[in-house]
Design a protein around this motif. Structure first.
Motif, PDB file in Angstrom:
ATOM      1  N   PHE A   5       0.848  -1.189   0.000  1.00 33.23           N
ATOM      2  CA  PHE A   5       0.000   0.000   0.000  1.00 33.23           C
ATOM      3  C   PHE A   5       0.884   1.240   0.000  1.00 33.23           C
ATOM      4  O   PHE A   5       2.082   1.188   0.284  1.00 33.23           O
ATOM      5  N   ASN A   6       0.276   2.351  -0.332  1.00 40.01           N
ATOM      6  CA  ASN A   6       0.967   3.628  -0.350  1.00 40.01           C
ATOM      7  C   ASN A   6       0.006   4.683   0.177  1.00 40.01           C
ATOM      8  O   ASN A   6      -1.035   4.939  -0.422  1.00 40.01           O
ATOM      9  N   ILE A   7       0.327   5.264   1.317  1.00 41.72           N
ATOM     10  CA  ILE A   7      -0.534   6.275   1.936  1.00 41.72           C
ATOM     11  C   ILE A   7      -0.307   7.614   1.244  1.00 41.72           C
ATOM     12  O   ILE A   7       0.829   8.096   1.160  1.00 41.72           O
ATOM     13  N   TYR A   8      -1.378   8.199   0.762  1.00 42.87           N
ATOM     14  CA  TYR A   8      -1.270   9.487   0.074  1.00 42.87           C
ATOM     15  C   TYR A   8      -0.972  10.588   1.084  1.00 42.87           C
ATOM     16  O   TYR A   8      -1.689  10.764   2.065  1.00 42.87           O
ATOM     17  N   GLN A   9       0.107  11.333   0.849  1.00 42.62           N
ATOM     18  CA  GLN A   9       0.531  12.395   1.749  1.00 42.62           C
ATOM     19  C   GLN A   9       0.621  13.749   1.056  1.00 42.62           C
ATOM     20  O   GLN A   9       1.262  14.660   1.555  1.00 42.62           O
ATOM     21  N   ASP A 159     -12.431  -4.043   1.026  1.00 36.11           N
ATOM     22  CA  ASP A 159     -13.144  -3.026   1.807  1.00 36.11           C
ATOM     23  C   ASP A 159     -14.442  -3.583   2.400  1.00 36.11           C
ATOM     24  O   ASP A 159     -14.829  -3.212   3.511  1.00 36.11           O
ATOM     25  N   TRP A 174      -4.594  11.086  14.746  1.00 37.24           N
ATOM     26  CA  TRP A 174      -4.924  10.520  13.449  1.00 37.24           C
ATOM     27  C   TRP A 174      -4.257   9.181  13.213  1.00 37.24           C
ATOM     28  O   TRP A 174      -4.805   8.303  12.527  1.00 37.24           O
ATOM     29  N   TYR A 175      -3.071   8.961  13.790  1.00 42.67           N
ATOM     30  CA  TYR A 175      -2.354   7.722  13.516  1.00 42.67           C
ATOM     31  C   TYR A 175      -2.997   6.523  14.202  1.00 42.67           C
ATOM     32  O   TYR A 175      -2.719   5.367  13.824  1.00 42.67           O
ATOM     33  N   TYR A 177      -6.151   5.811  13.958  1.00 40.27           N
ATOM     34  CA  TYR A 177      -7.049   5.269  12.940  1.00 40.27           C
ATOM     35  C   TYR A 177      -6.272   4.434  11.923  1.00 40.27           C
ATOM     36  O   TYR A 177      -6.754   3.397  11.467  1.00 40.27           O
ATOM     37  N   LEU A 178      -5.072   4.894  11.558  1.00 38.68           N
ATOM     38  CA  LEU A 178      -4.244   4.108  10.645  1.00 38.68           C
ATOM     39  C   LEU A 178      -3.848   2.779  11.278  1.00 38.68           C
ATOM     40  O   LEU A 178      -3.871   1.730  10.625  1.00 38.68           O
ATOM     41  N   HIS A 181      -6.844   0.477  11.297  1.00 43.24           N
ATOM     42  CA  HIS A 181      -7.190   0.059   9.940  1.00 43.24           C
ATOM     43  C   HIS A 181      -6.271  -1.061   9.469  1.00 43.24           C
ATOM     44  O   HIS A 181      -6.740  -2.095   8.959  1.00 43.24           O
ATOM     45  N   PHE A 182      -4.978  -0.895   9.638  1.00 43.54           N
ATOM     46  CA  PHE A 182      -4.054  -1.916   9.144  1.00 43.54           C
ATOM     47  C   PHE A 182      -4.034  -3.149  10.040  1.00 43.54           C
ATOM     48  O   PHE A 182      -3.657  -4.232   9.593  1.00 43.54           O
TER      49      PHE A 182
END
Length: 305
Positions: A5-9, A159, A174-175, A177-178, A181-182
Motif C-alpha cells: 500500500f501507499n498512503i497518500y501524503q 473493503d 490521526w495515527y 485510525y491508521l 485500519h491496518f
C-alpha cells in the motif's frame, strides 16, 4: 489480499512524465519480484500509454480502463457511433511500435481499455437486462472486457470484508485510525490465507471458520498469550473448581507460551486432551483442559512443548 500500500501524503513537487497515477503504479510495482509474470489491473486513474510502454520493458502484463481524452491521435469510434450500432458493439485500434491494443466497447455506456497481452476475440456473451423488452438478453463482449471484469475489484472486496467487523474507536490522534485500519487488514489477510490453506487441504466449506469466528479466536489468543490470568475476581481458591463453564484455550500461541501453565486438581475426572485414552483429574489452570501427570506419563509437558 492486500500485498502493499501507499498512503497518500500530498504532492512533493516532483512528478515524472507518467503522471501521478503512473508514479503510484511504478512505486507499488517496485516491491514485486522481478520476472514473475505478474498481471496488473487498474482503473482509469492510473492507465496511460506511456505507463504501458514502460511496463512492457519489464515484461509485465497490464490491463486497465482509460479516459477518452488520454488517447491522443487514436482514430477509434466514439460513443455516439457505437450507440447507434447497439449494445455489444465495439471498435479497436493497434499501436504498431509496442503492439498496444485499445478497445472501446458499448454496453449501457462506452468503456475504453488498454492492454498488450491478450486479444479481442473470442467474443463472449454477457447477460444483461433489457428495459424495453423487459427480459434478459445476451450481449456480445470482447475477451479483454471479460478478463478485466474477472480480475478487477479486489480492493472493493477487501473493503467489504473490513466494513463487516471494523474497530469502533474515537481518537484525536490521526495515527490511531491508521493503526486500527491496518490491524483489520492484517486480520483479513490472515483469514484469506487460512481459507486458501483449507482449500489446499480439501476441507469442506462447512468446516472453515467464518471471518467473525476467526477474528474472535485471534483476539482471544492475543489477550491470553503471556498472561497468567491473575486479574479479576475469583469465586474460589481454585479457579477450575467452579460451576462456571471453563473456556478451553487451545491456540498454539497460548498453549506454547510457557507462562502460567500450572497444574490443578479437579473434582471430576475426564479424558486427557493429548493422549485421549486415559482419564485424569489433573488440569492446566490456563488452558482449561485435562492432561495426564503421573509416573511414567507426563502429557502436560508434551502438550505445552
Amino acid at each position: 489480499m492486500l500485498f502493499d500500500f501507499n498512503i497518500y501524503q500530498g504532492g512533493d513537487g516532483t512528478r515524472s512524465y507518467l503522471g501521478q497515477g503512473g508514479d503510484v503504479v511504478m512505486k507499488l510495482f517496485s516491491t514485486l519480484a522481478k520476472n514473475s509474470n505478474y498481471k496488473i489491473y487498474a482503473d482509469n486513474s492510473f492507465t496511460s500509454v506511456p505507463l504501458l510502454e514502460k511496463l512492457l520493458r519489464w515484461e509485465l502484463q497490464y490491463t486497465g480502463t482509460v479516459r477518452q481524452n488520454w488517447l491522443l491521435n487514436c482514430n477509434i469510434k466514439g460513443e455516439k457511433e457505437l450507440k447507434k450500432e447497439g449494445r455489444g458493439s465495439f471498435d479497436f485500434r493497434v499501436e504498431d511500435t509496442h503492439n498496444i491494443l485499445a478497445v472501446r466497447w458499448f454496453d449501457n455506456r462506452a468503456v475504453t481499455l488498454l492492454f498488450a497481452h491478450t486479444c479481442v476475440e473470442p467474443l463472449r456473451m454477457a447477460g444483461r437486462w433489457d428495459k424495453k423488452a423487459k427480459k434478459r438478453i445476451d450481449v456480445s463482449m470482447p475477451a479483454i472486457v471479460a478478463d478485466y471484469n474477472n480480475h478487477m475489484g479486489g480492493i472493493d472486496i477487501l473493503d467489504s470484508f473490513l466494513a463487516k467487523y471494523r474497530f469502533r474507536i474515537r481518537s484525536r490522534r490521526w495515527y490511531i485510525y491508521l493503526f486500527c485500519h491496518f490491524l483489520s487488514v492484517a486480520l483479513v489477510n490472515s483469514w484469506l490465507m487460512y481459507k486458501r490453506e483449507c482449500r489446499l487441504l480439501q476441507l469442506p466449506d462447512k468446516k472453515m471458520l467464518l471471518q467473525r469466528k476467526f477474528q474472535a479466536i485471534v483476539a482471544e489468543c492475543l489477550v491470553s498469550v503471556d498472561s497468567d490470568k491473575k486479574r479479576g475476581r475469583r469465586t474460589s481458591s481454585n479457579p477450575l473448581i467452579t460451576k462456571q463453564k471453563v473456556v478451553n484455550i487451545l491456540c498454539a500461541d497460548v498453549r506454547k507460551d510457557q507462562v502460567a501453565h500450572w497444574p490443578a486438581k479437579s473434582e471430576t475426572r475426564g479424558r486427557c486432551k493429548l493422549c485421549e485414552t486415559n482419564n485424569t483429574n489433573t488440569m492446566c489452570s490456563k488452558c482449561g483442559v485435562r492432561l495426564c501427570f503421573v509416573d511414567g506419563r507426563n502429557c502436560s509437558v508434551d502438550f505445552h512443548a
